[in-house]
Design a protein around this motif. Structure first.
Motif, PDB file in Angstrom:
ATOM      1  N   PHE A 171       0.780  -1.131  -0.255  1.00  0.00           N
ATOM      2  CA  PHE A 171      -0.041   0.020  -0.078  1.00  0.00           C
ATOM      3  C   PHE A 171       0.868   1.241  -0.059  1.00  0.00           C
ATOM      4  N   GLY A 172       1.842   1.432   0.847  1.00  0.00           N
ATOM      5  CA  GLY A 172       2.920   2.498   0.974  1.00  0.00           C
ATOM      6  C   GLY A 172       3.448   2.734  -0.325  1.00  0.00           C
ATOM      7  N   ALA A 173       4.018   1.708  -0.983  1.00  0.00           N
ATOM      8  CA  ALA A 173       4.899   1.998  -2.150  1.00  0.00           C
ATOM      9  C   ALA A 173       4.048   2.309  -3.142  1.00  0.00           C
ATOM     10  N   GLN A 174       2.606   2.338  -3.262  1.00  0.00           N
ATOM     11  CA  GLN A 174       1.734   2.938  -4.161  1.00  0.00           C
ATOM     12  C   GLN A 174       1.448   4.168  -3.856  1.00  0.00           C
ATOM     13  N   LYS A 175       1.144   4.560  -2.518  1.00  0.00           N
ATOM     14  CA  LYS A 175       0.687   5.784  -2.319  1.00  0.00           C
ATOM     15  C   LYS A 175       2.043   6.777  -2.291  1.00  0.00           C
ATOM     16  N   TYR A 176       3.040   6.196  -1.854  1.00  0.00           N
ATOM     17  CA  TYR A 176       4.390   7.123  -1.836  1.00  0.00           C
ATOM     18  C   TYR A 176       5.253   6.597  -2.859  1.00  0.00           C
ATOM     19  N   THR A 177       6.429   5.984  -2.720  1.00  0.00           N
ATOM     20  CA  THR A 177       7.203   5.686  -3.626  1.00  0.00           C
ATOM     21  C   THR A 177       7.864   4.061  -3.292  1.00  0.00           C
ATOM     22  N   PRO A 178       8.108   3.201  -4.141  1.00  0.00           N
ATOM     23  CA  PRO A 178       8.884   1.934  -3.891  1.00  0.00           C
ATOM     24  C   PRO A 178      10.185   2.365  -3.048  1.00  0.00           C
ATOM     25  N   ASN A 179      10.257   1.377  -2.027  1.00  0.00           N
ATOM     26  CA  ASN A 179      11.221   1.643  -1.180  1.00  0.00           C
ATOM     27  C   ASN A 179      11.715   2.980  -0.279  1.00  0.00           C
ATOM     28  N   GLY A 180      10.506   3.885  -0.676  1.00  0.00           N
ATOM     29  CA  GLY A 180      10.624   5.153   0.078  1.00  0.00           C
ATOM     30  C   GLY A 180      10.745   5.095   1.421  1.00  0.00           C
ATOM     31  N   TRP A 181      10.127   4.045   2.247  1.00  0.00           N
ATOM     32  CA  TRP A 181      10.260   4.204   3.602  1.00  0.00           C
ATOM     33  C   TRP A 181      11.565   4.025   4.137  1.00  0.00           C
ATOM     34  N   VAL A 182      12.510   3.712   3.541  1.00  0.00           N
ATOM     35  CA  VAL A 182      14.054   3.558   3.903  1.00  0.00           C
ATOM     36  C   VAL A 182      14.625   5.129   4.041  1.00  0.00           C
ATOM     37  N   THR A 183      14.132   6.164   3.168  1.00  0.00           N
ATOM     38  CA  THR A 183      14.782   7.360   3.448  1.00  0.00           C
ATOM     39  C   THR A 183      13.528   8.306   4.116  1.00  0.00           C
ATOM     40  N   VAL A 184      12.551   8.021   4.689  1.00  0.00           N
ATOM     41  CA  VAL A 184      11.690   8.805   5.432  1.00  0.00           C
ATOM     42  C   VAL A 184      12.478   9.715   6.460  1.00  0.00           C
ATOM     43  N   PRO A 185      12.552  10.917   6.493  1.00  0.00           N
ATOM     44  CA  PRO A 185      13.188  11.725   7.660  1.00  0.00           C
ATOM     45  C   PRO A 185      12.646  11.130   9.069  1.00  0.00           C
ATOM     46  N   ASN A 186      13.386  11.081   9.976  1.00  0.00           N
ATOM     47  CA  ASN A 186      12.869  10.405  11.147  1.00  0.00           C
ATOM     48  C   ASN A 186      12.231   9.205  11.266  1.00  0.00           C
ATOM     49  N   GLY A 187      12.558   8.461  10.203  1.00  0.00           N
ATOM     50  CA  GLY A 187      11.871   7.130   9.874  1.00  0.00           C
ATOM     51  C   GLY A 187      11.641   6.346  11.289  1.00  0.00           C
ATOM     52  N   PRO A 188      12.590   6.052  12.118  1.00  0.00           N
ATOM     53  CA  PRO A 188      12.126   5.367  13.194  1.00  0.00           C
ATOM     54  C   PRO A 188      11.275   5.712  14.112  1.00  0.00           C
ATOM     55  N   GLU A 189      11.342   7.132  14.365  1.00  0.00           N
ATOM     56  CA  GLU A 189      10.284   7.850  15.295  1.00  0.00           C
ATOM     57  C   GLU A 189       8.939   7.815  14.695  1.00  0.00           C
ATOM     58  N   ARG A 190       8.764   7.981  13.324  1.00  0.00           N
ATOM     59  CA  ARG A 190       7.683   8.017  12.650  1.00  0.00           C
ATOM     60  C   ARG A 190       7.078   6.578  12.562  1.00  0.00           C
ATOM     61  N   TYR A 191       7.589   5.527  12.569  1.00  0.00           N
ATOM     62  CA  TYR A 191       7.243   4.328  12.422  1.00  0.00           C
ATOM     63  C   TYR A 191       6.826   3.681  13.680  1.00  0.00           C
ATOM     64  N   GLU A 192       7.395   4.214  14.762  1.00  0.00           N
ATOM     65  CA  GLU A 192       7.040   3.843  16.095  1.00  0.00           C
ATOM     66  C   GLU A 192       5.733   4.408  16.657  1.00  0.00           C
ATOM     67  N   ASP A 193       5.683   5.750  16.024  1.00  0.00           N
ATOM     68  CA  ASP A 193       4.377   6.556  16.413  1.00  0.00           C
ATOM     69  C   ASP A 193       2.960   5.746  15.672  1.00  0.00           C
ATOM     70  N   ALA A 194       3.368   5.475  14.292  1.00  0.00           N
ATOM     71  CA  ALA A 194       2.337   4.704  13.384  1.00  0.00           C
ATOM     72  C   ALA A 194       2.060   3.426  14.113  1.00  0.00           C
ATOM     73  N   GLU A 195       3.042   2.782  14.648  1.00  0.00           N
ATOM     74  CA  GLU A 195       2.736   1.402  15.151  1.00  0.00           C
ATOM     75  C   GLU A 195       1.908   1.592  16.317  1.00  0.00           C
ATOM     76  N   ALA A 196       2.294   2.717  17.162  1.00  0.00           N
ATOM     77  CA  ALA A 196       1.336   3.001  18.553  1.00  0.00           C
ATOM     78  C   ALA A 196      -0.005   3.111  18.106  1.00  0.00           C
ATOM     79  N   ARG A 197      -0.010   3.960  16.953  1.00  0.00           N
ATOM     80  CA  ARG A 197      -1.361   4.357  16.694  1.00  0.00           C
ATOM     81  C   ARG A 197      -2.181   3.151  16.255  1.00  0.00           C
TER      82      ARG A 197
END
Length: 72
Positions: free
Chosen positions: A1-27
């Motif tokens: 889903f994310g690769a279609q909404k954003y870019t393929p493998n874009g998750w690797v270069t998201v600024p503050n990725g670990p923090e953002r993914y931890e926040d999303a995990e909690a939500r």
């Protein structure tokens, strides 16, 4: 889903990725605990989103450690 909404493998270069993914995990965890099975935006289980975000944090941590151990 994310690769279609954003870019393929874009998750690797998201600024503050670990923090953002931890926040999303909690939500997604909270929504699941509140009894909402499916994410209304994606129609994918909150448990799946939670798991993906946890794995993304782990993968980024592993990559960071490898980069520290093997500087180019």
């Amino acid at each position: 889903f994310g690769a279609q909404k954003y870019t393929p493998n874009g998750w690797v270069t998201v600024p503050n990725g670990p923090e953002r993914y931890e926040d999303a995990e909690a939500r997604h965890l909270l929504k699941d605990w509140m009894g909402e099975d499916l994410d209304p935006e994606t129609d994918i289980r909150h448990k799946a989103h939670k798991a993906w975000n946890a794995l993304a944090v782990l993968e980024l941590a592993i990559r960071e450690q490898k980069a520290k151990n093997n500087p180019k």
